[in-house]
Write a protein that holds these residues in place. Structure first.
Motif, PDB file in Angstrom:
ATOM      1  N   LEU A 403       0.828  -1.202   0.000  1.00 37.01           N
ATOM      2  CA  LEU A 403       0.000   0.000   0.000  1.00 37.01           C
ATOM      3  C   LEU A 403       0.867   1.258   0.000  1.00 37.01           C
ATOM      4  O   LEU A 403       0.608   2.209  -0.760  1.00 37.01           O
ATOM      5  N   VAL A 404       1.907   1.263   0.828  1.00 37.96           N
ATOM      6  CA  VAL A 404       2.792   2.429   0.896  1.00 37.96           C
ATOM      7  C   VAL A 404       3.473   2.672  -0.452  1.00 37.96           C
ATOM      8  O   VAL A 404       3.513   3.806  -0.952  1.00 37.96           O
ATOM      9  N   LEU A 405       3.996   1.629  -1.059  1.00 39.98           N
ATOM     10  CA  LEU A 405       4.683   1.792  -2.341  1.00 39.98           C
ATOM     11  C   LEU A 405       3.707   2.169  -3.453  1.00 39.98           C
ATOM     12  O   LEU A 405       4.047   2.950  -4.350  1.00 39.98           O
ATOM     13  N   PHE A 406       2.499   1.633  -3.401  1.00 44.90           N
ATOM     14  CA  PHE A 406       1.484   1.957  -4.406  1.00 44.90           C
ATOM     15  C   PHE A 406       1.144   3.443  -4.371  1.00 44.90           C
ATOM     16  O   PHE A 406       0.957   4.081  -5.406  1.00 44.90           O
ATOM     17  N   ILE A 407       1.081   4.006  -3.167  1.00 40.57           N
ATOM     18  CA  ILE A 407       0.719   5.413  -3.016  1.00 40.57           C
ATOM     19  C   ILE A 407       1.902   6.334  -3.307  1.00 40.57           C
ATOM     20  O   ILE A 407       1.758   7.367  -3.975  1.00 40.57           O
ATOM     21  N   THR A 408       3.074   5.972  -2.812  1.00 40.24           N
ATOM     22  CA  THR A 408       4.218   6.894  -2.865  1.00 40.24           C
ATOM     23  C   THR A 408       5.102   6.722  -4.094  1.00 40.24           C
ATOM     24  O   THR A 408       5.974   7.567  -4.325  1.00 40.24           O
ATOM     25  N   ARG A 409       4.908   5.682  -4.880  1.00 41.58           N
ATOM     26  CA  ARG A 409       5.819   5.443  -6.004  1.00 41.58           C
ATOM     27  C   ARG A 409       5.900   6.621  -6.964  1.00 41.58           C
ATOM     28  O   ARG A 409       7.010   7.005  -7.381  1.00 41.58           O
ATOM     29  N   PRO A 410       4.787   7.241  -7.378  1.00 40.08           N
ATOM     30  CA  PRO A 410       4.923   8.390  -8.300  1.00 40.08           C
ATOM     31  C   PRO A 410       5.771   9.520  -7.716  1.00 40.08           C
ATOM     32  O   PRO A 410       6.596  10.109  -8.421  1.00 40.08           O
ATOM     33  N   ILE A 411       5.592   9.801  -6.403  1.00 43.68           N
ATOM     34  CA  ILE A 411       6.372  10.867  -5.774  1.00 43.68           C
ATOM     35  C   ILE A 411       7.839  10.473  -5.701  1.00 43.68           C
ATOM     36  O   ILE A 411       8.737  11.265  -6.016  1.00 43.68           O
ATOM     37  N   LEU A 461      11.636   3.963   0.336  1.00 42.03           N
ATOM     38  CA  LEU A 461      10.360   3.319  -0.015  1.00 42.03           C
ATOM     39  C   LEU A 461      10.473   2.659  -1.377  1.00 42.03           C
ATOM     40  O   LEU A 461      10.011   3.175  -2.393  1.00 42.03           O
ATOM     41  N   ARG A 462      11.113   1.510  -1.399  1.00 39.44           N
ATOM     42  CA  ARG A 462      11.285   0.752  -2.621  1.00 39.44           C
ATOM     43  C   ARG A 462      11.323  -0.732  -2.272  1.00 39.44           C
ATOM     44  O   ARG A 462      11.305  -1.123  -1.111  1.00 39.44           O
ATOM     45  N   ARG A 463      11.383  -1.572  -3.296  1.00 43.80           N
ATOM     46  CA  ARG A 463      11.234  -3.008  -3.079  1.00 43.80           C
ATOM     47  C   ARG A 463      12.410  -3.629  -2.332  1.00 43.80           C
ATOM     48  O   ARG A 463      12.314  -4.779  -1.893  1.00 43.80           O
TER      49      ARG A 463
END
Length: 636
Positions: A403-411, A461-463
């Protein structure tokens, strides 16, 4: 750090059990996020069921006439399945499209008289095609029908959906071919990645680029024949062709820009091949991942079609070229958006699970001792162990992290490309912020704050968090911070190799997907059930079906071709953990006092002495040893 002895460096590859994922004491991490995730899954199922109850796919399985009624589907024209073009040469308008019960076969019929009362012309010979449309035998009339009925836009989209309903066996065969070619690629690529890469690049350029050029030229010729050259810009086939050409051009620009890093990527792929050779069960995960993705995406696509099909057609006044417009209720829009967001979380969770599985298996392989024959004895049960560990201990962490990566990935991606150093010629680092500051010093303060925001809030915030989670059993946030410390953000050489490896994967994916699309196009041309105009399954838009086949094959192939990238990242993560393992128990302040970044040269004070000590301790196959030496000698 300059004083670290070569004895320590020589023990960097020791098979200490402290880093083996299967020997770490674990507990249930982030359990509070299990319930919200299951709630999202429940909403996804509910919204899908809601779409089935309120949507109507029959609205998408016929062709609309000029009034927006679906021939053979809408109540007033339920007994009139064929779309017919009224022979009114003076006016070209959507009002000329009507529904009829049967197609005229000569000029002596009465179809035009009853269906087109305003047209003074008689019937014209036509051919019933796919139980959907009357195709005129006259070329000019045929082009007018195509011009009005199969153009880019919602009407064209609706007209194309019916093709998927008929062509699913062909698309399925192309998907099977994609699986076979993907397995073959994984086997061949790890042995000779350089030759395989350039072959895939050539085939990708020929098939995708050639198809794009052919589509563009054919549509331009068609529109010129019709007498509407500007109509080319609204043709779906033309836009697909342009997209294919642009993709090939951008790919080759990226290859030229990243060519110096391809050799490092090839070396890493050989090391990945050694891992796959010792752990062949690793090849099962791409198949499982593909199955999950296809299941999720097919049902998502079907659900969105159901939401799309629940609309009203309202008349348009004052526009003779358009009799109606499509209108959706606000309630259905919100439910559809929620459906898409819930799907995004679940889909991201599937990606997180695959990353965890790859990391768990690759790390166990990395820290396992070699046998006398140079191989590593890894039990096939390791795949089950990885899934059990993920489900029993890290279900909540994977849900939270996805959820965190889904939301923050564009930023995070924005900050990645605007503030992260990019290696240029002669080892000069550069990025968007630096270039802006060179032109105007007032950007300096803005860039400093942007870099600080990136480093403090988004860089971790990455894989790579899932790699640390697999190795150390931590919850997502702690794992992301630890992984960021071990990797020091995504240091330059790893980012370069990642980009080159991604180009290799992209070439293979597009090459295999293009092969699947070519098979679909061939079967549509030679399979009588799809090529005979008298067949109810005749494919009106083979280019559209081929495009869908390309997309399906792309989804199937991507997990296979991305698997080496996951394994390589896990191996590199192990390099960095071994290098910094002496700092695991230190405080943040003590860590910051140490040299940050996975820079092997700064560890040993020499870029050549440490690899020599390393290679004297053969705990790994030769390609992995050589990969470590490559990273160790790279400048930072």
């Amino acid at each position: 750090l300059e004083g670290v002895s070569l004895e320590v460096a020589g023990n960097m590859f020791s098979t200490s059990s402290t880093n083996r994922p299967d020997e770490v004491e674990r507990s249930c991490a982030n359990p509070a996020w299990i319930i919200p995730f299951l709630g999202a899954v429940a909403y996804l199922v509910w919204a899908y069921n809601y779409a089935w109850q309120h949507g109507n796919l029959f609205e998408l399985t016929g062709l609309p006439n000029g009034d927006g009624l679906i021939c053979g589907v809408s109540q007033s024209v339920a007994n009139q399945p064929y779309l017919y073009l009224c022979p009114d040469g003076a006016v070209e308008s959507y009002t000329n499209l009507v529904c009829v019960a049967q197609c005229p076969v000569s000029i002596e019929g009465s179809v035009t008289k009853s269906a087109c009362p305003l047209s003074p012309a008689p019937d014209y010979p036509s051919i019933p095609v796919a139980d959907k449309a009357c195709f005129p035998t006259d070329k000019s009339q045929f082009l007018r029908l195509i011009h009005l009925s199969f153009r880019f836009g919602m009407d064209s989209f609706f007209a194309s959906i019916v093709e998927l309903e008929k062509a699913w066996p062909v698309v399925t065969l192309s998907g099977v071919l994609a699986i076979i070619l993907s397995y073959g690629w994984l086997r061949i690529f790890s042995v000779d990645p350089s030759r395989s890469f350039w072959f895939a690049t050539g085939l990708f350029t020929t098939v995708v680029g050639g198809s794009g050029v052919w589509s563009v030229i054919s549509i331009i010729e068609l529109q010129i024949t019709i007498g509407d050259p500007w109509g080319t810009l609204t043709s779906l086939e033309f836009l697909i062709g342009v997209a294919a050409i642009v993709t090939v051009i951008v790919y080759h620009i990226a290859v030229a820009y990243d060519r110096t890093n391809l050799e490092t990527a090839f070396q890493a792929l050989k090391a990945c091949g050694e891992c796959v050779e010792d752990v062949p069960v690793l090849l099962t995960e791409p198949l499982l991942s593909s199955a999950r993705k296809v299941f999720l995406l097919v049902n998502f696509f079907l659900g969105m079609l159901l939401f799309i099909s629940h609309f009203d057609r309202e008349p348009v006044v004052g526009d003779p070229s358009k009799n109606f417009e499509i209108v959706y209720e606000t309630k259905h829009i919100f439910i559809g958006v929620g459906f898409a967001l819930a799907f995004g979380w679940v889909f991201e969770f599937s990606n997180a699970l695959s990353t965890f599985i790859y990391s768990y298996i690759a790390q166990i392989w990395f820290y396992s001792p070699q046998d006398s024959d140079g191989s590593k004895d890894i039990t096939p049960k390791i795949l089950w162990d990885a899934y059990y560990t993920a489900a029993w201990y890290h279900f909540g962490s994977l849900a939270y992290g996805s959820l965190v990566l889904f939301i923050t990935r564009p930023i995070r991606m924005f900050f990645d490309y605007s503030t992260r150093p990019v290696r240029k010629a002669e080892l000069d680092d550069d990025n968007c912020c630096i270039r802006c500051t060179r032109r105007s010093r007032c950007w300096g303060g803005v860039c400093d704050r942007a870099i600080q925001t990136y480093e403090n809030n988004f860089r971790s915030l990455r894989r790579s968090a899932y790699m640390d989670m697999a190795m150390n059993g931590k919850e997502f946030w702690d794992a992301s911070q630890d992984a960021d410390w071990f990797l020091a953000g995504k240091n330059v050489q790893m980012a370069e190799m990642d980009g080159a490896a991604m180009l290799s994967s992209f070439a293979a994916v597009c090459c295999i997907s293009a092969s699947g699309a070519a098979l679909t196009r061939l079967l549509c041309a030679v399979w009588p059930d799809y090529s005979a105009t008298s067949s109810p399954n005749y494919i009106l838009l083979p280019m559209f079906v081929s495009l869908i086949s390309f997309g399906v094959c792309f989804i199937i192939t991507w997990p296979f071709c991305l698997m080496p990238d996951h394994v390589i990242d896990s191996i590199f993560f192990c390099f960095c953990v071994d290098k910094k393992s002496y700092g695991i128990g230190l405080s943040i302040e003590e860590r910051e006092a140490m040299n940050r970044g996975c820079n092997f040269q700064s560890l040993w004070g020499s870029a050549t002495a440490a690899p020599a000590a390393l290679l004297s301790r053969p705990h790994h196959p030769p390609q992995t040893q050589e990969l470590f030496q490559t990273f160790a000698t790279m400048q930072s």
